[in-house]
Design an enzyme around this catalytic site. Structure first.
Site, PDB file in Angstrom:
ATOM      1  N   ARG A   1       0.826  -1.225   0.000  1.00 22.52           N
ATOM      2  CA  ARG A   1       0.000   0.000   0.000  1.00 22.52           C
ATOM      3  C   ARG A   1       0.854   1.267   0.000  1.00 22.52           C
ATOM      4  NH1 ARG A   1      -1.474   2.993   4.104  1.00 22.52           N
ATOM      5  NH2 ARG A   1      -1.395   1.310   5.624  1.00 22.52           N
TER       6      ARG A   1
ATOM      7  N   TYR B   1     -13.416  15.989 -17.269  1.00 26.88           N
ATOM      8  CA  TYR B   1     -14.164  14.757 -16.989  1.00 26.88           C
ATOM      9  C   TYR B   1     -15.197  15.029 -15.884  1.00 26.88           C
ATOM     10  CZ  TYR B   1     -15.043  10.244 -14.869  1.00 26.88           C
ATOM     11  OH  TYR B   1     -15.651   9.151 -14.326  1.00 26.88           O
TER      12      TYR B   1
ATOM     13  N   ASP C   1      -4.248  17.316 -17.268  1.00 27.53           N
ATOM     14  CA  ASP C   1      -4.749  15.947 -17.439  1.00 27.53           C
ATOM     15  C   ASP C   1      -4.483  15.568 -18.894  1.00 27.53           C
ATOM     16  OD1 ASP C   1      -6.281  13.686 -18.011  1.00 27.53           O
ATOM     17  OD2 ASP C   1      -7.836  14.211 -16.561  1.00 27.53           O
TER      18      ASP C   1
ATOM     19  N   LYS D   1      -7.261   4.547 -19.582  1.00 32.02           N
ATOM     20  CA  LYS D   1      -7.569   4.854 -20.983  1.00 32.02           C
ATOM     21  C   LYS D   1      -6.409   4.442 -21.896  1.00 32.02           C
ATOM     22  CE  LYS D   1     -11.411   6.520 -19.332  1.00 32.02           C
ATOM     23  NZ  LYS D   1     -11.195   6.910 -17.989  1.00 32.02           N
TER      24      LYS D   1
HETATM   25  N1  PLP Z   1      -9.525  12.161 -16.638  1.00 29.81           N
HETATM   26  C1  PLP Z   1     -10.177  11.930 -17.786  1.00 29.81           C
HETATM   27  C2  PLP Z   1      -9.898  12.810 -18.962  1.00 29.81           C
HETATM   28  C3  PLP Z   1     -11.107  10.900 -17.887  1.00 29.81           C
HETATM   29  O1  PLP Z   1     -11.756  10.695 -19.058  1.00 29.81           O
HETATM   30  C4  PLP Z   1     -11.366  10.085 -16.736  1.00 29.81           C
HETATM   31  C5  PLP Z   1     -12.344   8.986 -16.789  1.00 29.81           C
HETATM   32  O2  PLP Z   1     -13.106   8.847 -17.718  1.00 29.81           O
HETATM   33  C6  PLP Z   1     -10.671  10.361 -15.564  1.00 29.81           C
HETATM   34  C7  PLP Z   1      -9.754  11.390 -15.539  1.00 29.81           C
HETATM   35  C8  PLP Z   1     -10.873   9.523 -14.348  1.00 29.81           C
HETATM   36  O3  PLP Z   1     -10.206   8.310 -14.525  1.00 29.81           O
HETATM   37  P1  PLP Z   1     -10.555   6.916 -13.790  1.00 29.81           P
HETATM   38  O4  PLP Z   1     -11.870   6.432 -14.341  1.00 29.81           O
HETATM   39  O5  PLP Z   1      -9.393   6.049 -14.125  1.00 29.81           O
HETATM   40  O6  PLP Z   1     -10.642   7.225 -12.328  1.00 29.81           O
END
Ligand code: PLP
Length: 390
Positions: A59, A111, A183, A208
Site C-alpha cells: 500500500r 471529466y 490531465d 484509458k
Molecule cells: N480524466 C479523464 C480525462 C477521464 O476521461 C477520466 C475517466 O473517464 C478520468 C480522468 C478519471 O479516470 P478513472 O476512471 O481512471 O478514475
C-alpha cells in the site's frame, strides 16, 4: 538511466525500467504480496526511515512491480518521478489535497468526476475552487490574484476537443507563483508531453490510452521529485495505491503504447475526414482537421492529433441516440482509449448530470456523439458509421 533519457519515446516505453529480474525475464514479475520480510530490525529501519531504497509494504507503493511501472511512467512524460494510483480519480484527489489546498482553478471542460470533485466535494473541506470556461481565460489573472495555487485543465477537452495553450497558461500561472497540472489522458504522452511545455504536473487516467485494452483501472501523476514527494504520504494514507497485478498489466500495456496511439491517430484522421464529408453530419470536432478552430495550436503543441473526436448529427438528440444505438462495431460505452472503438452521447453519459442550459453554455449539443477510435480497420469503422447514419 541517463542514457535511456536520451532515447526516443518508443524505446523508453519498452526499456523504461532499469530494474532487472534475477532469472533474466524481460519483465518484472507480479510481486503479489502485501509485505516484505527483512533479515534484521536494522535492515527494516533502513527502508522505513528512507536511508535505503527497498520493498516494504504494497500500500505504500514499496513493491518491485510498482517501482518498475513508475520508472517507465516517468520516462514517458519526461518527468523526474511518477506515482501510480488505483485510478485516475485517485491520482487527481491526491494531487488536489496535496497541492490544491490554497485554491484550485479549473479551466475548460473536464471529466465529469473531476468537475464533481472540484465543484461539490472539495469545497466541503474548505478548499476554494474556481471553474472557468476556455473562453474565459481573461479571468485567470484575477483568480490567480485570489491566492489559488493550482491551475488544472485537460487539453484537448472532453467532449468538444477544445485546445488550451499549455505554455501560455503555465507562464501566467508561474508569474503568480501557482503550479499547473494537465490531465493528459486524451492525448497520451505519444501526442503531447505537457511537462516539456512548462506544466508542473501531468495526471492520467491510465485506465484509458496507457492501459489501452479496457481491462484495467489505474492512474498516474508525474512531475519533479520536489513536487511529488509531498504527495507520497497522501497516497499512502488515502490508500489509493495501484495493485501489483494492475501495475504489471499496465507495464505490459505501455510496451505497445506508441504503436497503438500512432495507429489510432491515423485511423481517427481517416474517420474524421470521411465524417466531415458526410451529408448527415453537421460538424466534426477533431484537432487534425485543418478547419478545426484548435488546429494551429494542436500542430504547435502536439505530435499527433489523437484518437478522440466528436461528431454532430444533423437533427435532434433523439436522432443522435438512434445513430449510437444502430452502431455495430462501436461499443456504446463510457470510456476511451481502448483497442475497441467506443461511442458515447455526452448528454446521456459524461455530461448527463449538467442542466441543459449549462451544456449549451459549454458548447455541448444533444446531437453530439463522442467517438474513441480503436484499432479496427478505419474503413470498417466508416462503413459502420455510414450504415448507422443511413
Ligand atoms: N480524466 C479523464 C480525462 C477521464 O476521461 C477520466 C475517466 O473517464 C478520468 C480522468 C478519471 O479516470 P478513472 O476512471 O481512471 O478514475
Amino acid at each position: 538511466m541517463t542514457q535511456l533519457k536520451q532515447t526516443k519515446l518508443a524505446t523508453r516505453a519498452i526499456h523504461g525500467s532499469s530494474m532487472t529480474d534475477q532469472h533474466g525475464s524481460p519483465h518484472i514479475p507480479i510481486y503479489n504480496t502485501t509485505t516484505f520480510g527483512f533479515p534484521s530490525t536494522a535492515a527494516l529501519l533502513d527502508v522505513v526511515d528512507g536511508r535505503k531504497p527497498g520493498s516494504l509494504y504494497t500500500r505504500y507503493g514499496l513493491n518491485p512491480s510498482i517501482f518498475a511501472l513508475e520508472e517507465t511512467l516517468a520516462g514517458l512524460e519526461s518527468a523526474e518521478m511518477a506515482w501510480a494510483f488505483c485510478s485516475g480519480m485517485a491520482a487527481e484527489t491526491a494531487l488536489f489535497l496535496t497541492h490544491g489546498r490554497e485554491g484550485i482553478i479549473c479551466i475548460g471542460d473536464a471529466y465529469g468526476g473531476t468537475l464533481e470533485l472540484l465543484a461539490s466535494q472539495l469545497p466541503l473541506l474548505g478548499i476554494k475552487t474556481h471553474l472557468i470556461l476556455g473562453s474565459e481565460l481573461d479571468r485567470l489573472d484575477a483568480l490567480l490574484a485570489t491566492g489559488a495555487k493550482l491551475v488544472f485543465f485537460e487539453t484537448p477537452t472532453n467532449p468538444t476537443l477544445e485546445l488550451l495553450d499549455i505554455r501560455a497558461i503555465a507562464e501566467k500561472a508561474h508569474a503568480h507563483g501557482a503550479r499547473v497540472a494537465v490531465d493528459n489522458t486524451f492525448a497520451s504522452p505519444v501526442n503531447q508531453r505537457p511537462l516539456e511545455l512548462g506544466a508542473d504536473f501531468v495526471v492520467h487516467s491510465a485506465t484509458k490510452y496507457l492501459g489501452g485494452h479496457s481491462d484495467l483501472t489505474a492512474g498516474a501523476l508525474m512531475g519533479s521529485k520536489e513536487l511529488l514527494m509531498p504527495v507520497w504520504n497522501w497516497r499512502k494514507n488515502l490508500g489509493s495505491m495501484i495493485a501489483p497485478e494492475a501495475a504489471s498489466l499496465l507495464s505490459r500495456s505501455l510496451r505497445t503504447l506508441v504503436v497503438r496511439v500512432k495507429q489510432q491517430n491515423a485511423a481517427a484522421q481517416t474517420v474524421a475526414e470521411a465524417m466531415a464529408k458526410h451529408p448527415q453530419i453537421s460538424r466534426v470536432l477533431y484537432p487534425g482537421l485543418p478547419d478545426f478552430p484548435g488546429h494551429a495550436l494542436a500542430k504547435a503543441q502536439m505530435d499527433g492529433f489523437g484518437g478522440m473526436m466528436t461528431i454532430e448529427v444533423k437533427g435532434t438528440g433523439d436522432d443522435a441516440t438512434r445513430v449510437a444505438d444502430k452502431l455495430k462495431l462501436f461499443l456504446l460505452a463510457p470510456s476511451l482509449g481502448g483497442a475497441e472503438s467506443l461511442v458515447t452521447q455526452p448528454c446521456t453519459t459524461t455530461h448527463h448530470g449538467l442542466p441543459p442550459e449549462e451544456r449549451t453554455r459549454r458548447g455541448i449539443s444533444d446531437a453530439m456523439l463522442r467517438l474513441s477510435i480503436g484499432l479496427e480497420d478505419p474503413l470498417d469503422l466508416i462503413a459502420d458509421l455510414e450504415q448507422a447514419l443511413s
